[in-house]
Design a protein around this motif. Structure first.
Motif, short mmCIF file in Angstrom:
data_model
loop_
_atom_site.label_atom_id
_atom_site.label_comp_id
_atom_site.label_asym_id
_atom_site.label_seq_id
_atom_site.Cartn_x
_atom_site.Cartn_y
_atom_site.Cartn_z
N ALA A 41 0.83 -1.20 0.00
CA ALA A 41 0.00 0.00 0.00
C ALA A 41 0.86 1.26 0.00
CB ALA A 41 -0.92 0.01 1.22
N TYR A 42 0.23 2.34 -0.45
CA TYR A 42 0.78 3.69 -0.32
C TYR A 42 -0.33 4.59 0.19
CZ TYR A 42 4.95 2.55 -3.08
OH TYR A 42 6.13 2.02 -3.52
N VAL A 43 0.03 5.52 1.06
CA VAL A 43 -0.91 6.55 1.49
C VAL A 43 -0.93 7.64 0.43
CG1 VAL A 43 -1.29 8.40 3.17
CG2 VAL A 43 -0.67 6.09 3.95
N LEU A 44 -2.13 7.98 -0.02
CA LEU A 44 -2.30 9.06 -0.99
C LEU A 44 -2.55 10.39 -0.29
CD1 LEU A 44 -4.61 7.25 -3.57
CD2 LEU A 44 -2.14 7.58 -3.71
N HIS A 45 -3.27 10.34 0.82
CA HIS A 45 -3.61 11.57 1.55
C HIS A 45 -4.12 11.17 2.92
CE1 HIS A 45 -6.20 15.07 2.67
NE2 HIS A 45 -5.21 15.74 2.11
N GLY B 245 1.37 7.02 12.91
CA GLY B 245 1.13 8.29 12.23
C GLY B 245 2.34 8.76 11.44
N THR B 246 3.54 8.41 11.91
CA THR B 246 4.74 8.81 11.17
C THR B 246 4.89 8.02 9.88
OG1 THR B 246 6.19 7.23 12.31
CG2 THR B 246 5.89 9.38 13.34
N LEU B 247 4.27 6.85 9.81
CA LEU B 247 4.32 6.03 8.59
C LEU B 247 3.20 6.39 7.61
CD1 LEU B 247 5.10 2.49 10.05
CD2 LEU B 247 6.67 3.99 8.81
N ALA B 248 2.11 6.92 8.13
CA ALA B 248 0.94 7.19 7.30
C ALA B 248 1.12 8.49 6.52
CB ALA B 248 -0.32 7.26 8.16
N ARG B 249 2.16 8.51 5.72
CA ARG B 249 2.48 9.68 4.90
C ARG B 249 2.67 9.23 3.46
NH1 ARG B 249 7.07 12.49 8.82
NH2 ARG B 249 5.69 12.91 10.61
N PRO B 250 2.48 10.13 2.53
CA PRO B 250 2.64 9.75 1.12
C PRO B 250 4.06 9.29 0.79
CG PRO B 250 1.43 11.81 1.29
CD PRO B 250 1.95 11.50 2.67
N PHE B 251 4.13 8.42 -0.22
CA PHE B 251 5.37 8.01 -0.90
C PHE B 251 6.18 6.96 -0.14
CE2 PHE B 251 5.01 12.77 -1.76
CZ PHE B 251 4.08 12.60 -2.77
N ILE B 252 5.66 6.43 0.97
CA ILE B 252 6.36 5.39 1.73
C ILE B 252 5.76 4.03 1.37
CG2 ILE B 252 6.94 4.53 4.03
CD1 ILE B 252 6.61 7.34 5.11
N PRO B 253 6.56 3.07 0.90
CA PRO B 253 6.03 1.72 0.65
C PRO B 253 5.60 1.10 1.99
CG PRO B 253 8.19 2.02 -0.38
CD PRO B 253 7.99 3.17 0.54
N LEU C 217 -0.06 -1.62 10.28
CA LEU C 217 0.63 -0.72 9.35
C LEU C 217 2.13 -0.82 9.60
CD1 LEU C 217 0.81 1.73 7.37
CD2 LEU C 217 0.38 3.21 9.33
N GLU C 218 2.88 -1.24 8.58
CA GLU C 218 4.32 -1.37 8.71
C GLU C 218 5.01 -0.88 7.45
OE1 GLU C 218 5.40 -5.36 9.58
OE2 GLU C 218 4.27 -5.46 11.47
N ALA C 219 6.22 -0.35 7.61
CA ALA C 219 7.02 0.04 6.45
C ALA C 219 7.43 -1.21 5.69
CB ALA C 219 8.25 0.81 6.90
N ALA C 220 7.45 -1.10 4.36
CA ALA C 220 7.79 -2.25 3.51
C ALA C 220 8.86 -1.90 2.50
CB ALA C 220 6.54 -2.76 2.80
N GLY C 221 9.61 -0.86 2.77
CA GLY C 221 10.66 -0.45 1.83
C GLY C 221 11.20 0.91 2.21
N VAL C 222 12.10 1.38 1.40
CA VAL C 222 12.74 2.68 1.64
C VAL C 222 11.80 3.80 1.20
CG1 VAL C 222 14.72 4.14 1.07
CG2 VAL C 222 15.01 1.66 1.29
N PRO C 223 11.57 4.81 2.03
CA PRO C 223 10.71 5.93 1.61
C PRO C 223 11.27 6.62 0.37
CG PRO C 223 11.15 6.02 3.98
CD PRO C 223 12.05 4.97 3.41
N ASN C 224 10.36 7.05 -0.48
CA ASN C 224 10.74 7.84 -1.64
C ASN C 224 10.81 9.31 -1.21
OD1 ASN C 224 10.58 5.79 -3.97
ND2 ASN C 224 8.64 5.51 -2.90
#
Length: 232
Positions: free
Chosen positions: A8-12, A44-52, A69-76
């Motif tokens: 997933a990615y957060v759009l907004h 909340g720190t992960l729920a931002r756009p462009f983070i896998p 909700l977990e990070a799955a890659g390097v943030p863009n």
């Protein structure tokens, strides 16, 4: 109901009630809106756009709850024009993509586009490619090398867009037309061809306009303000 883990990615996202956030999310299974509880914490720190991300959802209605909700890659990491371009892609998806309508190939194209934006490439070809892919995925695509009559596009011909249908050859000069040479360059993604990028931007605006309901894109206005020189 709990949904299995999804990329997933957060759009907004925006604040919701006391400590939650209302989040628009893109997954291979479609676009969702969900509530993230405890949005002021680590989640909340992960729920931002462009983070896998990897997410699990609960709920049967249109508004779901984020169970994990977990990070799955390097943030863009996007900045400047690339940041506003990323926000533009997000706004297009929120405005045009129907909720819970699976588009796994579009999801992959979006992920690749974000990684490309993080590398600071020429923006216009990337944006035109995404717009075209989005229109095609939604069923609004059209040919660039054949006109509505089924005839090959002529390099010296003049054409106008019939939205959701295709290019129509015209005999007389009028506002908003496209040269056949530019259409053929677009069909081959030949962005070195003089005039092709400018024509592609104009064509995509015409093609997207009927589906945006007359409401301007906020990200487009922000991007234009960024590009305008400062005035004394």
């Amino acid at each position: 109901m709990q949904v299995s883990a999804q990329s997933a990615y957060v759009l907004h996202s925006r604040a919701y009630r006391e400590s939650s956030a209302l989040v628009d999310i893109l997954t291979p299974q479609g676009r969702f809106r969900a509530v993230l509880r405890g949005a002021r914490g680590k989640a909340g720190t992960l729920a931002r756009p462009f983070i896998p991300l990897e997410m699990e959802f609960r709920g049967r209605g249109e508004l779901k709850n984020i169970a994990r909700l977990e990070a799955a890659g390097v943030p863009n990491l996007l900045s400047g024009s690339a940041l506003f371009s990323g926000l533009y892609l997000n706004e297009l998806l929120i405005r045009l993509l129907p909720a819970e309508d699976p588009h796994p190939e579009l999801f992959e194209h979006y992920a690749l586009s974000l990684r490309a934006l993080a590398a600071n490439p020429p923006l216009e070809p990337l944006l035109r490619s995404f717009e075209w892919r989005l229109l095609d995925e939604l069923g609004y695509g059209f040919a660039l090398d054949v006109d509505l009559a089924g005839q090959p596009i002529k390099r010296d011909g003049l054409y106008r867009l019939q939205p959701d249908a295709g290019m129509e050859q015209v005999a007389q000069l009028q506002p908003g037309l496209f040269q056949g040479a530019d259409l053929l360059a677009m069909a081959q993604a030949d962005w070195a061809s003089p005039g092709a990028l400018a024509a592609a931007k104009r064509l995509m605006r015409q093609a997207l306009a009927p589906h945006l309901g007359g409401r301007p894109l906020v990200s487009r206005e922000l991007f234009m303000n960024l590009k305008e020189p400062a005035r004394d």
